[in-house]
Design a protein around this motif. Structure first.
Motif, mmCIF file in Angstrom:
data_model
loop_
_atom_site.group_PDB
_atom_site.id
_atom_site.type_symbol
_atom_site.label_atom_id
_atom_site.label_comp_id
_atom_site.label_asym_id
_atom_site.label_seq_id
_atom_site.Cartn_x
_atom_site.Cartn_y
_atom_site.Cartn_z
ATOM 1 N N SER A 121 0.825 -1.203 0.000
ATOM 2 C CA SER A 121 0.000 0.000 0.000
ATOM 3 C C SER A 121 0.867 1.263 0.000
ATOM 4 O O SER A 121 0.638 2.194 -0.777
ATOM 5 C CB SER A 121 -0.921 -0.003 1.233
ATOM 6 O OG SER A 121 -1.670 1.187 1.288
ATOM 7 N N GLU A 122 1.865 1.269 0.853
ATOM 8 C CA GLU A 122 2.741 2.435 0.930
ATOM 9 C C GLU A 122 3.598 2.585 -0.340
ATOM 10 O O GLU A 122 3.819 3.692 -0.819
ATOM 11 C CB GLU A 122 3.646 2.340 2.159
ATOM 12 C CG GLU A 122 2.905 2.527 3.460
ATOM 13 C CD GLU A 122 2.307 3.922 3.607
ATOM 14 O OE1 GLU A 122 3.038 4.918 3.415
ATOM 15 O OE2 GLU A 122 1.098 4.012 3.893
ATOM 16 N N TYR A 123 4.067 1.476 -0.896
ATOM 17 C CA TYR A 123 4.885 1.525 -2.098
ATOM 18 C C TYR A 123 4.066 2.039 -3.279
ATOM 19 O O TYR A 123 4.509 2.886 -4.045
ATOM 20 C CB TYR A 123 5.479 0.147 -2.397
ATOM 21 C CG TYR A 123 6.486 0.153 -3.519
ATOM 22 C CD1 TYR A 123 7.806 0.523 -3.286
ATOM 23 C CD2 TYR A 123 6.135 -0.211 -4.810
ATOM 24 C CE1 TYR A 123 8.745 0.530 -4.318
ATOM 25 C CE2 TYR A 123 7.061 -0.211 -5.843
ATOM 26 C CZ TYR A 123 8.366 0.167 -5.583
ATOM 27 O OH TYR A 123 9.295 0.184 -6.599
ATOM 28 N N TRP A 124 2.846 1.506 -3.434
ATOM 29 C CA TRP A 124 1.984 1.968 -4.521
ATOM 30 C C TRP A 124 1.750 3.464 -4.399
ATOM 31 O O TRP A 124 1.843 4.206 -5.389
ATOM 32 C CB TRP A 124 0.647 1.215 -4.521
ATOM 33 C CG TRP A 124 -0.193 1.603 -5.706
ATOM 34 C CD1 TRP A 124 -0.232 0.975 -6.909
ATOM 35 C CD2 TRP A 124 -1.074 2.721 -5.812
ATOM 36 N NE1 TRP A 124 -1.087 1.643 -7.759
ATOM 37 C CE2 TRP A 124 -1.606 2.718 -7.111
ATOM 38 C CE3 TRP A 124 -1.454 3.734 -4.940
ATOM 39 C CZ2 TRP A 124 -2.512 3.673 -7.567
ATOM 40 C CZ3 TRP A 124 -2.345 4.701 -5.387
ATOM 41 C CH2 TRP A 124 -2.877 4.662 -6.687
ATOM 42 N N THR A 125 1.450 3.934 -3.206
ATOM 43 C CA THR A 125 1.205 5.363 -2.994
ATOM 44 C C THR A 125 2.455 6.166 -3.296
ATOM 45 O O THR A 125 2.396 7.193 -3.970
ATOM 46 C CB THR A 125 0.721 5.621 -1.554
ATOM 47 O OG1 THR A 125 -0.459 4.842 -1.315
ATOM 48 C CG2 THR A 125 0.425 7.081 -1.317
ATOM 49 N N TRP A 126 3.618 5.695 -2.821
ATOM 50 C CA TRP A 126 4.886 6.404 -3.051
ATOM 51 C C TRP A 126 5.165 6.546 -4.545
ATOM 52 O O TRP A 126 5.616 7.584 -5.005
ATOM 53 C CB TRP A 126 6.016 5.656 -2.340
ATOM 54 C CG TRP A 126 7.380 6.196 -2.591
ATOM 55 C CD1 TRP A 126 7.917 7.340 -2.065
ATOM 56 C CD2 TRP A 126 8.391 5.618 -3.413
ATOM 57 N NE1 TRP A 126 9.207 7.510 -2.523
ATOM 58 C CE2 TRP A 126 9.521 6.453 -3.357
ATOM 59 C CE3 TRP A 126 8.455 4.461 -4.183
ATOM 60 C CZ2 TRP A 126 10.703 6.180 -4.035
ATOM 61 C CZ3 TRP A 126 9.625 4.186 -4.873
ATOM 62 C CH2 TRP A 126 10.737 5.042 -4.787
ATOM 63 N N ARG A 127 4.869 5.500 -5.319
ATOM 64 C CA ARG A 127 5.158 5.534 -6.760
ATOM 65 C C ARG A 127 4.098 6.256 -7.580
ATOM 66 O O ARG A 127 4.373 6.711 -8.673
ATOM 67 C CB ARG A 127 5.306 4.109 -7.311
ATOM 68 C CG ARG A 127 6.613 3.466 -6.899
ATOM 69 C CD ARG A 127 6.976 2.230 -7.687
ATOM 70 N NE ARG A 127 6.636 2.218 -9.079
ATOM 71 C CZ ARG A 127 7.413 2.678 -10.080
ATOM 72 N NH1 ARG A 127 8.567 3.220 -9.800
ATOM 73 N NH2 ARG A 127 6.999 2.595 -11.328
#
Length: 147
Positions: A121-127
């Motif tokens: 979830s955090e990686y998707w948001t970061w990218r």
């Protein structure tokens, strides 16, 4: 979008869609880890910021999660869980750095696989979400949320 576990967290295919090649990303993250502290950090970079440290922790957790998805070995699974837990702990100490819609203390992450779902979830948001773009007024959404 497929979800895992049973709440609004992207599955691995969605979270890592368009991500850099895993082996190249692993090399880049290893370089960044070395540069965080000590003699490998160029002087002109200045002190490490909380945001820089968090980005490296997030990217490292994503690398370990992606490795597990590729290998499905117990050792990679343990590394992925450990790295995911480290990200959650960091985010608990620095809630201002959390990018995703569900914070690290949410009970959703307590489900089996939850710590790694938090990474996705955090990686998707970061990218995918522009920095500083948070919840918008539904009557006056920002340019990104209008899409």
């Amino acid at each position: 979008m497929t979800h895992y576990p049973a709440f609004n967290a992207p599955c691995a295919n969605d979270a890592y869609d368009g991500a850099p090649d895993l082996d190249q990303e692993a090399e880049e993250v290893a370089r960044l880890v070395k540069e965080l502290d000590g003699p490998h950090r160029p002087e002109y970079y200045g002190p490490v910021t909380t945001a820089e440290r968090r980005e490296v922790i997030l990217r490292l957790a994503a690398v370990h999660d992606r490795r597990w998805w590729r290998s499905r070995t117990e050792a990679d699974g343990q590394l992925a869980e450990s790295a995911a837990f480290a990200l959650q702990q960091f985010d608990r100490l620095h809630p201002e750095e959390v990018a995703g819609p569900i914070g690290p203390d949410s009970i959703e992450w307590d489900a089996p696989g939850g710590t790694r779902a938090y990474v996705r979830s955090e990686y998707w948001t970061w990218r995918n979400v522009p920095p500083g773009c948070g919840p918008c007024d539904p009557h006056d959404p920002c340019e990104w949320h209008q899409r």
